[in-house]
Design a protein around this motif. Structure first.
Motif, PDB file in Angstrom:
ATOM      1  N   TRP A  48     -37.944 -54.349 -30.198  1.00 50.64           N
ATOM      2  CA  TRP A  48     -36.544 -54.011 -30.460  1.00 50.64           C
ATOM      3  C   TRP A  48     -36.131 -54.481 -31.855  1.00 50.64           C
ATOM      4  N   ASN A  49     -36.506 -53.702 -32.852  1.00 47.70           N
ATOM      5  CA  ASN A  49     -36.201 -54.023 -34.239  1.00 47.70           C
ATOM      6  C   ASN A  49     -34.803 -53.525 -34.583  1.00 47.70           C
ATOM      7  N   ILE A  50     -33.876 -54.454 -34.726  1.00 48.28           N
ATOM      8  CA  ILE A  50     -32.475 -54.094 -35.000  1.00 48.28           C
ATOM      9  C   ILE A  50     -32.341 -53.407 -36.358  1.00 48.28           C
ATOM     10  N   ASP A  51     -33.224 -53.756 -37.291  1.00 45.47           N
ATOM     11  CA  ASP A  51     -33.117 -53.221 -38.649  1.00 45.47           C
ATOM     12  C   ASP A  51     -33.739 -51.837 -38.801  1.00 45.47           C
ATOM     13  N   SER A  52     -34.387 -51.325 -37.754  1.00 43.76           N
ATOM     14  CA  SER A  52     -35.043 -50.027 -37.880  1.00 43.76           C
ATOM     15  C   SER A  52     -34.008 -48.919 -38.060  1.00 43.76           C
ATOM     16  N   THR A  53     -34.302 -48.013 -38.970  1.00 38.04           N
ATOM     17  CA  THR A  53     -33.400 -46.908 -39.273  1.00 38.04           C
ATOM     18  C   THR A  53     -33.886 -45.639 -38.585  1.00 38.04           C
ATOM     19  N   LEU A  54     -32.995 -45.020 -37.830  1.00 42.07           N
ATOM     20  CA  LEU A  54     -33.342 -43.780 -37.160  1.00 42.07           C
ATOM     21  C   LEU A  54     -33.036 -42.604 -38.076  1.00 42.07           C
ATOM     22  N   THR A  55     -34.007 -41.708 -38.213  1.00 40.60           N
ATOM     23  CA  THR A  55     -33.811 -40.524 -39.035  1.00 40.60           C
ATOM     24  C   THR A  55     -33.023 -39.484 -38.239  1.00 40.60           C
ATOM     25  N   SER A  56     -32.608 -38.445 -38.921  1.00 34.41           N
ATOM     26  CA  SER A  56     -31.896 -37.365 -38.235  1.00 34.41           C
ATOM     27  C   SER A  56     -32.803 -36.690 -37.204  1.00 34.41           C
ATOM     28  N   ILE A  57     -34.101 -36.622 -37.493  1.00 30.70           N
ATOM     29  CA  ILE A  57     -35.059 -36.048 -36.534  1.00 30.70           C
ATOM     30  C   ILE A  57     -35.154 -36.936 -35.299  1.00 30.70           C
ATOM     31  N   ASP A  58     -35.183 -38.254 -35.516  1.00 29.72           N
ATOM     32  CA  ASP A  58     -35.216 -39.198 -34.382  1.00 29.72           C
ATOM     33  C   ASP A  58     -34.006 -38.990 -33.475  1.00 29.72           C
ATOM     34  N   LEU A  59     -32.837 -38.912 -34.085  1.00 24.88           N
ATOM     35  CA  LEU A  59     -31.606 -38.736 -33.309  1.00 24.88           C
ATOM     36  C   LEU A  59     -31.587 -37.393 -32.599  1.00 24.88           C
ATOM     37  N   LEU A  60     -32.106 -36.371 -33.264  1.00 23.90           N
ATOM     38  CA  LEU A  60     -32.163 -35.045 -32.655  1.00 23.90           C
ATOM     39  C   LEU A  60     -33.079 -35.035 -31.440  1.00 23.90           C
ATOM     40  N   LEU A  61     -34.250 -35.669 -31.576  1.00 21.04           N
ATOM     41  CA  LEU A  61     -35.196 -35.726 -30.459  1.00 21.04           C
ATOM     42  C   LEU A  61     -34.609 -36.486 -29.270  1.00 21.04           C
ATOM     43  N   ALA A  62     -33.991 -37.632 -29.566  1.00 22.36           N
ATOM     44  CA  ALA A  62     -33.390 -38.429 -28.487  1.00 22.36           C
ATOM     45  C   ALA A  62     -32.237 -37.675 -27.829  1.00 22.36           C
TER      46      ALA A  62
END
Length: 200
Positions: free
Chosen positions: A46-60
């Motif tokens: 659980w890396n709090i600093d990890s940045t989600l890309t727009s593709i990541d958000l789209l997939l989720a």
């Protein structure tokens, strides 16, 4: 165990007792995840600093929206016994407020994704972990459609973890699926109760 026996077993539990069992099981999942991660030196995912890309958000988001939509459509179009889980989900969610559903499904997604994707998949791989996840949903084993959905979902969440490299994507997808499904169950229950009170 046939459907009537399953139904009788569920009827022996109150909604509060079933809810307590859910919280206990998720607590056990968290403890197991911590213990296995400690002994096998699995990094904390659980890396709090990890940045989600727009593709990541789209997939989720797409995963989290598609499965509840599919389940609702199945419920509308298929005979009840195809999707009958013994009444457990209905009995748990029908009595909860939306904020409580939010908290509960967040805990479920956090505990299960940490154990299965964050720990076990790192040690056992995608296939074995996905099968373990599916088999733990033991009440679905005699329901081919439900078991197939859970199995495919498990593989897909594992693939999301491997493709994106962050546990936040399968977590958000898992959370959305459970939260939307739980809210829909609560809404349908409340709607049915109001219709009954109004003599509809």
């Amino acid at each position: 165990m046939n459907n009537s026996q399953e139904g009788n077993l569920i009827n022996d539990f109150t909604p509060k007792e079933l809810l307590l069992n859910v919280y206990i099981s998720q607590g056990l999942f968290l403890i197991i995840a911590i213990v296995i991660a400690f002994f096998f030196d699995v990094p904390f995912p659980w890396n709090i600093d990890s940045t989600l890309t727009s593709i990541d958000l789209l997939l989720a988001g797409a995963t989290g929206l598609f499965l509840p939509f599919l389940s609702i459509e199945f419920k509308k179009r298929l005979p009840d016994h195809y999707l009958d889980d013994g009444g457990i989900n209905e009995k748990i969610f029908c009595s909860l407020s939306y904020p409580h559903i939010f908290i509960l499904t967040g805990i479920i997604a956090f505990a299960e994704e940490w154990l299965f994707r964050g720990v076990l998949q790192s040690l056992l791989g995608l296939v074995i972990t996905s099968l373990i996840f599916s088999l733990l949903h033991v009440r679905y084993i005699r329901k081919p459609l439900l078991f197939s959905i859970v199995t495919l979902l498990s593989f897909w969440l594992g693939l999301l973890y491997e493709m994106t490299g962050t546990i936040w994507v399968p977590f958000f997808a898992h959370f959305l699926i459970d939260f939307i499904s739980g809210c829909w169950i609560a809404r349908e229950h409340n709607k049915g109760r109001k219709d009954t009170e109004n003599g509809v």
